[in-house]
Design a protein around this motif. Structure first.
Motif, short mmCIF file in Angstrom:
data_model
loop_
_atom_site.label_atom_id
_atom_site.label_comp_id
_atom_site.label_asym_id
_atom_site.label_seq_id
_atom_site.Cartn_x
_atom_site.Cartn_y
_atom_site.Cartn_z
N ALA A 235 0.82 -1.22 0.00
CA ALA A 235 0.00 0.00 0.00
C ALA A 235 0.85 1.26 0.00
CB ALA A 235 -0.93 -0.02 1.21
N GLU A 236 1.95 1.23 0.75
CA GLU A 236 2.81 2.42 0.81
C GLU A 236 3.45 2.71 -0.54
OE1 GLU A 236 6.73 4.01 3.31
OE2 GLU A 236 5.74 2.14 3.87
N MET A 237 3.94 1.64 -1.21
CA MET A 237 4.54 1.84 -2.52
C MET A 237 3.49 2.26 -3.54
SD MET A 237 7.10 1.91 -4.57
CE MET A 237 8.48 1.12 -3.77
N ALA A 238 2.28 1.72 -3.42
CA ALA A 238 1.21 2.09 -4.36
C ALA A 238 0.94 3.59 -4.33
CB ALA A 238 -0.06 1.31 -4.03
N LEU A 239 1.02 4.20 -3.14
CA LEU A 239 0.87 5.65 -3.04
C LEU A 239 1.99 6.37 -3.77
CD1 LEU A 239 -0.28 6.18 0.67
CD2 LEU A 239 -1.65 6.50 -1.40
N GLU A 240 3.22 5.88 -3.60
CA GLU A 240 4.36 6.51 -4.27
C GLU A 240 4.20 6.46 -5.78
OE1 GLU A 240 7.05 8.05 -2.95
OE2 GLU A 240 6.13 7.88 -0.98
N LEU A 241 3.67 5.35 -6.28
CA LEU A 241 3.58 5.17 -7.73
C LEU A 241 2.53 6.05 -8.38
CD1 LEU A 241 3.97 1.28 -8.00
CD2 LEU A 241 5.72 3.06 -8.18
N LEU A 242 1.65 6.67 -7.59
CA LEU A 242 0.67 7.58 -8.17
C LEU A 242 1.35 8.73 -8.92
CD1 LEU A 242 -1.93 7.85 -5.24
CD2 LEU A 242 -2.20 6.62 -7.42
N ARG B 194 -5.64 12.94 -4.41
CA ARG B 194 -6.86 12.65 -3.68
C ARG B 194 -6.60 11.69 -2.52
NH1 ARG B 194 -11.87 12.14 -7.93
NH2 ARG B 194 -11.27 13.86 -9.33
N SER B 195 -5.66 10.77 -2.72
CA SER B 195 -5.42 9.73 -1.72
C SER B 195 -4.78 10.30 -0.47
CB SER B 195 -4.51 8.65 -2.30
OG SER B 195 -5.10 8.02 -3.41
N GLU B 196 -5.35 9.95 0.67
CA GLU B 196 -4.75 10.37 1.93
C GLU B 196 -3.40 9.67 2.11
OE1 GLU B 196 -7.25 9.80 5.27
OE2 GLU B 196 -8.98 10.83 4.39
N GLY B 197 -2.45 10.40 2.64
CA GLY B 197 -1.12 9.82 2.85
C GLY B 197 -0.18 10.05 1.70
N LYS B 198 -0.70 10.51 0.57
CA LYS B 198 0.16 10.80 -0.57
C LYS B 198 0.48 12.29 -0.58
CE LYS B 198 2.19 10.64 -4.63
NZ LYS B 198 3.63 10.31 -4.71
N ALA B 199 1.74 12.62 -0.30
CA ALA B 199 2.15 14.03 -0.28
C ALA B 199 2.16 14.60 -1.69
CB ALA B 199 3.55 14.15 0.34
N PRO B 200 1.92 15.91 -1.84
CA PRO B 200 1.98 16.52 -3.17
C PRO B 200 3.37 16.38 -3.80
CG PRO B 200 0.94 18.00 -1.60
CD PRO B 200 1.53 16.89 -0.80
N ASP B 201 3.40 16.31 -5.11
CA ASP B 201 4.66 16.35 -5.86
C ASP B 201 4.86 17.77 -6.38
OD1 ASP B 201 5.56 13.65 -5.69
OD2 ASP B 201 4.04 13.06 -7.16
N VAL B 202 6.10 18.28 -6.21
CA VAL B 202 6.35 19.68 -6.55
C VAL B 202 7.57 19.80 -7.45
CG1 VAL B 202 6.86 21.99 -5.65
CG2 VAL B 202 5.36 20.44 -4.36
N LEU B 203 7.39 20.52 -8.56
CA LEU B 203 8.50 20.92 -9.43
C LEU B 203 8.76 22.40 -9.20
CD1 LEU B 203 7.56 19.26 -12.87
CD2 LEU B 203 9.23 18.44 -11.20
N ALA B 204 10.01 22.75 -8.90
CA ALA B 204 10.40 24.16 -8.77
C ALA B 204 11.44 24.45 -9.85
CB ALA B 204 10.98 24.44 -7.39
N LEU B 205 11.16 25.47 -10.68
CA LEU B 205 12.00 25.77 -11.84
C LEU B 205 12.78 27.05 -11.59
CD1 LEU B 205 9.28 25.14 -14.60
CD2 LEU B 205 10.72 23.48 -13.40
#
Length: 472
Positions: free
Chosen positions: A209-216, A416-427
């Motif tokens: 389950a933890e890896m599944a969140l990462e793969l989102l 949407r999934s709880e526990g999945k932190a936002p992914d951020v690109l900073a340019l």
């Protein structure tokens, strides 16, 4: 009556003449060689019986082979097919008598110094064979049965194998051929250490389950690679090339075998130039067991390499291969993030022109996108989203030092999934044509500055109409 007798005599003479002509034709139309072959076959000696064991003696040294393998060779380095071929050939051995008057034993390589093979049948009994030199014309080997004076010729390849020592049964096959639909699907884990870097790749099959969140972060993905700041999607084309080179790996030669761990360490395999630990499921069936391979590599000046597999005590010489040159940066997919739109609750973008917050609502078939409470045309937003996730490295490296300044733009994927932190690109500006890209706070790669220009054009087009760019 006499007239009739003369007719019968003439007919009989004619039949005799026809028979003689037919016999002459048969002698010239190919039937005679068949008869000669039959006679030759009849003159051959065929030794038959299910062979259980063969004991070889040569120059005071000896070994044995049977269905389990070769004495003195581990199963990992034994060519099982060659052992089986040898036992089968000896189970029906054809010996052709040597024509003409026999010379001294030394002429045939027999007598003192000859190889002796004692063949034991499964049901008891057997035969002992003395094997000599190669006959120059046919390539067969001189031999004789122990206790017999007659000389024979036997199959040359079989004779050479029996005379070659146990080394004749060393396998050059290091890894099996790929039986799965692709090398990419077969490799479940890949860890490489060498050349100052470590590469860790994992399959996305059977994740928790933890890896599944990462793969989102990557949508449909087969493998991920661990980076300084987290996971990256693996470039499938490059990974297939590297992984394929691991399968059906054959040695140029077996340099040594039967070595102890201490002897392997003395050769330098305790500090290899490259070490690979790979887990493989070499078939597509769900019940396929996992195989573990450990390859240690020592590079040679001539471009070849010495290799050992699974600490089996054998040293192989192998040709150059793609896996010996694989690098972390080449495995990483160019695209930083590629989440599925339906997995997001929001897409937030900041540029010098302002902040843009898009809410993504609804289920897959009924998605809605809002900005500041206003509906955004879904088909146009999908086109813009394709542009947003096209952020990709240009292959150049960037460092944390390049991230000292404030970012020019920021792209945030909120899930949407709880526990999945936002992914951020900073340019950030790297030079006139390039941006450094911080991925979740870690800077590794650069990208062309055209992305930022296209992103702003797309945002403007969503607001005021016009074409949304798809390339940059």
């Amino acid at each position: 009556m006499k007239k009739q007798t003369r007719r019968l005599a003439a007919l009989a003479a004619a039949l005799v003449l026809v028979s003689l002509l037919a016999w002459g034709l048969l002698r010239s139309d190919g039937r005679a060689p068949e008869a000669e072959e039959a006679r030759a076959t009849a003159e051959r000696t065929v030794l038959q019986g299910a062979v259980a064991r063969v004991e070889i003696q040569s120059g005071g040294a000896g070994y044995a082979l049977d269905a389990q393998g070769v004495e003195g060779l581990s199963a990992e380095v034994t060519d099982a097919a060659r052992v089986s071929e040898t036992l089968t050939a000896l189970s029906e051995l054809v010996l052709v008598p040597l024509e003409g008057e026999a010379a001294e034993d030394s002429v045939y390589g027999l007598g003192e110094g000859a190889v002796r093979a004692e063949v034991c049948f499964a049901g008891g009994g057997g035969y002992a064979l003395e094997i000599g030199a190669e006959e120059s014309v046919s390539g067969r080997r001189y031999c004789r049965l122990e206790g017999k004076a007659a000389l024979f010729l036997m199959d040359g390849a079989l004779g050479a194998r029996l005379c070659g020592g146990r080394e004749a049964y060393l396998s050059l096959q290091i890894t099996p051929a790929c039986q799965a639909r692709s090398a990419l699907s077969a490799v479940k884990s890949y860890v490489a250490e060498g050349d100052g870097e470590e590469i860790r790749i994992a399959s996305c099959d059977d994740t928790d389950a933890e890896m599944a969140l990462e793969l989102l972060s990557f949508g449909a993905v087969t493998h991920v690679i661990s980076g300084p700041g987290g996971l990256h999607e693996v470039d499938r084309t490059y990974a297939e090339e590297v992984f394929a080179s691991l399968f059906d790996l054959k040695a140029l030669e077996v340099v040594d075998y039967g070595l102890s761990a201490e002897e392997m360490d003395a050769r330098g395999f305790d500090r290899p130039d490259l070490q690979l630990c790979v887990e493989v499921k070499n078939a597509d069936a769900p019940e396929t067991p996992t195989e573990s391979w450990t390859l240690r590599i020592l590079r040679e000046e001539d471009g070849t390499a010495l290799a050992t597999m699974n600490d089996a005590g054998a040293v192989y010489r192998i040709a150059d291969a793609a896996f010996m040159h694989a690098r972390y940066g080449d495995f990483v997919s160019r695209w930083f993030f590629s989440p599925l739109m339906m997995d997001l609750s929001a897409l937030r973008i900041s540029t010098p022109a302002g902040d843009y917050n898009f809410e993504i609502l609804g289920e897959t078939a009924e998605l809605r996108v809002l900005r500041d409470g206003r509906e955004v045309d879904l088909s146009r937003f999908r086109s813009f989203y394709t542009l947003a996730v096209s952020a990709a490295s240009n292959g150049d490296a960037a460092s944390e030092a390049d991230a000292a300044q404030a970012p020019l733009a920021r792209v945030e994927f909120v899930y949407r999934s709880e526990g999945k932190a936002p992914d951020v690109l900073a340019l950030r500006a790297l030079d006139a044509r390039r941006l450094s890209v911080s991925v979740n706070g870690v800077t590794e790669f650069a990208m062309r500055s055209g992305y930022l220009d296209a992103l702003q054009q797309g945002l403007d087009a969503l607001e005021g109409g016009g074409e949304i760019p798809q390339t940059w």
